[in-house]
Design an enzyme around this catalytic site. Structure first.
Site, PDB file in Angstrom:
ATOM      1  N   GLU A 201      -4.394   8.403  -2.858  1.00  0.00           N
ATOM      2  CA  GLU A 201      -4.939   7.166  -2.321  1.00  0.00           C
ATOM      3  C   GLU A 201      -5.217   6.183  -3.463  1.00  0.00           C
ATOM      4  OE1 GLU A 201      -4.846   6.906   0.873  1.00  0.00           O
ATOM      5  OE2 GLU A 201      -5.845   4.980   1.151  1.00  0.00           O
TER       6      GLU A 201
ATOM      7  N   HIS B  67       0.837  -1.206   0.000  1.00  0.00           N
ATOM      8  CA  HIS B  67       0.000   0.000   0.000  1.00  0.00           C
ATOM      9  C   HIS B  67       0.875   1.261   0.000  1.00  0.00           C
ATOM     10  CE1 HIS B  67      -3.713   2.281   1.122  1.00  0.00           C
ATOM     11  NE2 HIS B  67      -2.831   3.066   1.697  1.00  0.00           N
ATOM     12  N   GLU B  68       1.786   1.336   0.955  1.00  0.00           N
ATOM     13  CA  GLU B  68       2.648   2.529   1.049  1.00  0.00           C
ATOM     14  C   GLU B  68       3.556   2.636  -0.171  1.00  0.00           C
ATOM     15  OE1 GLU B  68       1.756   4.619   3.161  1.00  0.00           O
ATOM     16  OE2 GLU B  68       0.598   3.332   4.506  1.00  0.00           O
TER      17      GLU B  68
ATOM     18  N   HIS C 156       1.817   4.674  -2.770  1.00  0.00           N
ATOM     19  CA  HIS C 156       2.019   6.110  -2.508  1.00  0.00           C
ATOM     20  C   HIS C 156       3.423   6.531  -2.938  1.00  0.00           C
ATOM     21  CE1 HIS C 156      -1.663   7.080  -0.339  1.00  0.00           C
ATOM     22  NE2 HIS C 156      -1.474   6.151   0.583  1.00  0.00           N
TER      23      HIS C 156
END
Lengths: 506, 506
Positions: B301, B271-272, B275
């Site tokens: 996001e 997830h990170e 980003h």
């Protein structure tokens, strides 16, 4: 937090100044963390972005210091009745005078010259090629002499004293010369005496590695706690060159581990812990104010050398530490190679060599004496830069009896001159002298001091240092701190006694 | 780098502005590293000193943005011919308008109210005691409504839109309402359909730990490299709450390891990494300029959710990843508990629950819909704060069929409202929608996209995202980026198709 109106009464000037210097202090703390991160953690690709951030924060800091009404505020502030506030105002004026003395064009020219020369130095050192460094080092020297002359004119000092004052406020060449002359006279005899005594014993047989980095790091942290490092206000990490940095209430020391030799990293941790204890012991009420800062590089170095050289290379410390070290590194504390005697003989071994940062306690001052002679002559225009290698090597031979075979092992070894840090070298040996003098005074006040150390109890030592050195911060001069703590101004006697006692059996 | 004289010609205004915004960018980079350090590395005792540094740098940043001649420079700058320079000037004006809209007293009052309320929230959440939070949360809401009204007046927006615009420039309530209404209508059916399909399969039997933290960290780095993270311009570290932070060319993601469960940390890293890929893909020529920044939180996001949810929770990814994971964690890749099917079923498991941050992909939007309804009603004055718990619990029951037993598991669970981040929640679900829409478009352009993923090859995906999202930075609006990339404005269709396909077998 806006400043008061320009027509506010004069007694608000001090409050305004304190607010501005606090802001500069907060920027300096940010720079301390950014610098630590750069040398320990930062990914390589971030170098440019980080340099931009550091440059911008430095410009903002400088902009506050040299702001248009700063001189008026400093002139308008009435003398505070409180001694610490008065000292704070005095330090503000000193820092402002240093910052304003050099025109911005010269600041930038000197900074550019140093950047260029540092780059040239990396290859010049690798290739042992002084000629290739000469043009850029000449430029650095010229810019440094211009800075020195500008500061000399503004501060009423000689050019070399103006440089020295940046690192060691209040120390002058006239303080150093007689001390260093005495050292130069005594050192050759001391070194040969130490070598003679050493020949009477066999070389120590050391434990064989590898010693896991993680175990060495855990040992380092144990030792930090033992000497009094507050782990809630600091850290231990790894960097290529060990340093003590970080910020207020966040003192970060670093070391470098070799799997084959645990003593280098361990002694490095103890050295940096001495610096860190000073920073952690500065009065928190004066954080971020000029008077709350450490009192110059000689006194700072005295704290690291007191811890490393005076105390932790002693037989007393090793008596306590040897089994702790053996235990931490998986050694047999009963085996002769892990004994206190073996480790103590190893950490007090004398071996004249070419490289300053590898030098032992006895031969180290020789390296400093040579550099001090060279840089004063160069700054004062009494020597040409092209004559440096020969002069450097002559003096190394005179003091250490060694023939420098190439400049890589001689005048090219240090980054100080290429990076523009002229006037810094003497603080190392002034620090060593002060360390011995403080240790003697602490022991006079507490005759059982070294017995405590032999039990791993540093509380008496730390408490004495807190009172007599750390808590005083920059409230008075370095000379006054030393005089008040020891009864005498900084001098070479205690240091020479220490060396004769430890190394010549006197 | 002094600014030009005040009477310099107008065409220099843009250059002056670019220099000032670069300086703000460098300060923001410094703040990014100081914030990362605070949450990963900083010793506890440094909290006060760090807060002072961060506050001072924020004040300096704000001081440059709101400097006395900023408005004149922004007005005087002629429209640049270059489209990116024109977009840069537009973004400068937008940021300046936001910064100037709120009087300094209100900025400070809002910040103080949030600090007080965050503190009260920690105990109120622990004790499930909404009444104890009501006074300080009321103050935060009042200050937030004043900020919203001030920004609304300055920007010509409704109060809620003015808050939203801080996080997601250009997005309006009128964009969100129809989309969220549609989700609210479809979600209960979708959830029950997903649960029904899930009942047809046995629950997966997972590998048993413990899984060493160091092995999990090494696996995380392998996965980061696989998806395209540039390790020379970023890092992976540990923090209590995972985040993506740091600075330009220095993107730092964090995770948290549990020895009993490797999937949480792994999915968090992916997830990170989504980003981080966005930040690493922003055009380096525009670093530290407003036009060079990521285009709002919904699009940000979308990048994390595209990576985590769309791609890395797919059967295709797990087909490649399962043996890599087993190998890294010392598992037997042939054993059924390490199979791609087992891991895939686990990372797509649906289970309605109370806690938003633990929610699966299907039930997550319900949590956002409830918060969006609540915060718009509160900001627009259509609901009293004391009625929040009951209203919150009613809507959770309507959408998820769950009775909230205590406010700790209901309206007290998130820090957003106590900390003053009103208008932020919708960006999570807008991001999820955009993620699905972008993935569909990428797959249409590259029909073999998921075959590449099934070989652990992310280059096609990353290259498409670089071109269609990352490289565009803030040169156009988020709506235009999505429209240009997908042929349609942001909408719920692709997202609903994705959920029905993955979870309801349609």
């Amino acid at each position: 937090m806006p400043d008061p109106a320009p027509n506010a009464p004069a007694h608000d000037a001090y409050a305004t100044l304190a607010r501005r210097f606090a802001r500069m202090g907060h920027i300096a703390n940010a720079l301390g963390i950014l610098g630590w991160d750069k040398d320990t953690t930062m990914p390589s690709g971030a170098a440019h972005s980080r340099a931009e951030s550091i440059a911008t924060l430095s410009v903002l800091h400088h902009g506050i210091m040299t702001g248009p009404d700063m001189a008026d505020l400093l002139a308008a502030a009435p003398e505070p009745a409180d001694a610490w506030q008065a000292a704070n105002l005095r330090e503000m004026r000193r820092l402002h005078a240093h910052a304003m003395a050099v025109p911005p064009d010269l600041v930038e020219a000197a900074s550019r010259a140093a950047s260029r020369c540092e780059m040239a130095w990396r290859s010049a050192r690798r290739d042992s090629d002084f000629a290739s460094l000469l043009p850029s080092l000449t430029e650095v020297l010229e810019r440094t002499r211009e800075v020195a002359q500008a500061k000399a004119a503004a501060l009423g000092l000689s050019p070399y004293d103006a440089l020295l004052d940046q690192y060691d406020p209040g120390t002058r060449q006239t303080d150093i010369d007689p001390v260093f002359d005495r050292l130069a006279a005594e050192l050759p005899g001391l070194i040969s005496g130490a070598l003679e005594q050493q020949r009477a014993h066999p070389a120590p047989t050391l434990p064989r590695g590898p010693f896991a980095t993680s175990a060495q790091a855990a040992l380092g942290q144990t030792m930090m706690r033992t000497v009094g490092f507050d782990m809630t206000r600091g850290r231990l990490d790894v960097s290529l060159h060990p340093f003590c940095g970080g910020a207020e209430d966040d003192v970060r020391i670093t070391t470098r581990y070799e799997e084959g030799d645990f003593l280098n990293a361990l002694m490095g941790v103890l050295h940096e812990s001495g610096h860190a204890l000073y920073e952690q012991g500065l009065p928190r009420d004066w954080h971020s104010q000029p008077v709350g800062a450490a009192r110059g590089m000689s006194l700072h170095e005295s704290q690291s050398l007191l811890m490393e050289m005076q105390v932790c290379r002693s037989a007393e410390f090793m008596a306590w530490a040897a089994p702790v070290i053996a235990d931490a590194l998986g050694g047999d504390a009963q085996a002769p190679e892990w004994s206190a005697d073996t480790l103590h003989r190893q950490v007090t071994r004398v071996r004249p060599g070419f490289i300053r940062v590898d030098a032992d306690e006895v031969t180290y001052p020789a390296h400093i004496l040579v550099r001090y002679e060279m840089e004063t002559a160069l700054i004062n225009g009494q020597m040409a830069l092209r004559d440096l290698p020969a002069a450097f090597n002559d003096r190394i031979h005179a003091l250490l009896g060694l023939h420098v075979p190439e400049d890589r092992l001689g005048c090219l070894q240090d980054i100080h001159w290429p990076s523009g840090s002229w006037g810094y070298f003497p603080t190392y040996t002034l620090g060593a002298m002060i360390a011995a003098q403080l240790r003697e005074a602490a022991q006079k006040a507490h005759p059982a001091l070294m017995d405590d150390i032999a039990r791993g109890d540093f509380s008496t030592l730390l408490s004495w240092l807190r009172t007599h050195v750390h808590h005083r911060a920059s409230s008075v001069s370095m000379r006054d701190i030393v005089r008040d703590a020891t009864g005498a101004p900084p001098g070479p006697d205690a240091y020479l006694r220490h060396l004769r006692h430890r190394y010549c059996g006197e």
